[in-house]
Write an enzyme that holds these catalytic residues in place. Structure first.
Site, mmCIF file in Angstrom:
data_model
loop_
_atom_site.group_PDB
_atom_site.id
_atom_site.type_symbol
_atom_site.label_atom_id
_atom_site.label_comp_id
_atom_site.label_asym_id
_atom_site.label_seq_id
_atom_site.Cartn_x
_atom_site.Cartn_y
_atom_site.Cartn_z
ATOM 1 C CB ALA A 125 -4.218 5.392 9.396
ATOM 2 N N GLY A 142 -4.431 3.918 3.613
ATOM 3 C CA GLY A 142 -3.343 3.469 2.750
ATOM 4 C C GLY A 142 -3.911 2.515 1.721
ATOM 5 N N GLY A 185 -6.810 -0.211 2.605
ATOM 6 C CA GLY A 185 -7.945 0.654 2.893
ATOM 7 C C GLY A 185 -7.748 1.584 4.059
ATOM 8 C CG LEU A 186 -11.184 2.825 6.140
ATOM 9 C CD1 LEU A 186 -11.675 2.733 7.592
ATOM 10 C CD2 LEU A 186 -12.145 3.696 5.336
ATOM 11 C CB ALA A 187 -6.796 1.452 10.360
ATOM 12 N N GLY A 206 1.519 5.177 1.746
ATOM 13 C CA GLY A 206 1.593 5.607 3.139
ATOM 14 C C GLY A 206 2.824 5.078 3.841
ATOM 15 C CG ASP A 207 6.169 6.331 6.906
ATOM 16 O OD1 ASP A 207 6.536 5.549 7.805
ATOM 17 O OD2 ASP A 207 6.963 7.052 6.260
ATOM 18 C CB CYS A 263 0.945 8.444 9.236
ATOM 19 S SG CYS A 263 -0.531 7.440 9.459
ATOM 20 N NE ARG A 273 -0.343 0.409 4.982
ATOM 21 C CZ ARG A 273 0.559 1.235 5.454
ATOM 22 N NH1 ARG A 273 0.952 2.280 4.735
ATOM 23 N NH2 ARG A 273 1.119 1.036 6.638
#
Length: 221
Positions: A153, A155, A166-168, A83-84, A184, A81
């Site tokens: 978050a 990604g 996806g998302l968290a 993002g960090d 992140c 993904r």
């Protein structure tokens, strides 16, 4: 085309990653062969404690070595993904949409905006005002103040307009897990949860219901 949203319960990150990759590969293969997408999926889950690093992540944002993470029962995964670095743990709702953006006439930037909007609308149902921060994906609280903090978050990965990851969204998450990382990649911004904002635990099933409702609305199902 149909949308199926499944509640996977609490599943290991490794198992869910394998499931995503399998569905994603099948969807991409069909698109390569010109076969229209018939079903899209959104997988809702929680994970035992785990750290994930995106493809451009800076490993120094993980603050403990592999041995210390293992001692704490936490495994780190390098994944595809954007993002960090982020943390997943119990009480955090993770959503993995496997969608065909082309069928919705969405670009990746539009899609990220849609994910953020779904979360902003969801937490608003519980009396929490979320917002965006320029140059930083995800959903934030009190943007532009010295109390700016992240509640969700994001990604994603996209190939041939097919999405995965996806998302968290932090609901009842133990936020001490984020002390293992610079979330992140940020060292000057806080992390929060719905529980922290409201001062009480939140029924995760109610959040799943709201998030599912807004996914369907924003994707025009």
């Amino acid at each position: 085309m149909t949308l199926t949203i499944t509640d996977e319960g609490i599943v290991s990150y490794e198992e869910m990653l394998s499931k995503q990759r399998s569905i994603f590969a099948e969807m991409v293969d069909k698109k390569k062969r010109g076969i229209p997408t018939e079903e899209e999926l959104i997988l809702l889950t929680e994970h035992p404690p785990v750290i994930t690093l995106g493809k451009h992540a800076n490993e120094t944002n993980v603050l403990f070595n592999e041995r210390e993470l293992a001692r704490r029962g936490v495994k780190a995964y390098h994944i595809e993904r954007g993002g960090d670095v982020t943390y997943h743990g119990p009480g955090q709702l993770v959503a993995y949409p496997l969608l065909d953006l082309e069928a919705h006439r969405l670009g990746v930037k539009d899609y990220v905006n849609l994910l953020e909007e779904a979360v902003i609308l969801t937490i608003a149902d519980f009396g929490i005002k979320g917002c965006r921060v320029a140059g930083a994906s995800g959903v934030w609280i009190d943007a532009g103040t010295d109390r700016e903090r992240k509640i969700c978050a994001l990604g994603v990965k996209c190939s041939r307009y097919v999405t995965m990851h996806g998302l968290a969204l932090n609901i009842n998450t133990d936020l001490s897990g984020f002390n293992l990382i610079n979330p992140c990649g940020f060292i000057d911004k806080g992390v929060t949860s719905m529980k922290a904002e409201l001062g009480r635990s939140v029924d995760i099933q109610e959040v799943k219901y709201s998030l599912s409702k807004y996914f369907k609305e924003l994707l025009h199902y």
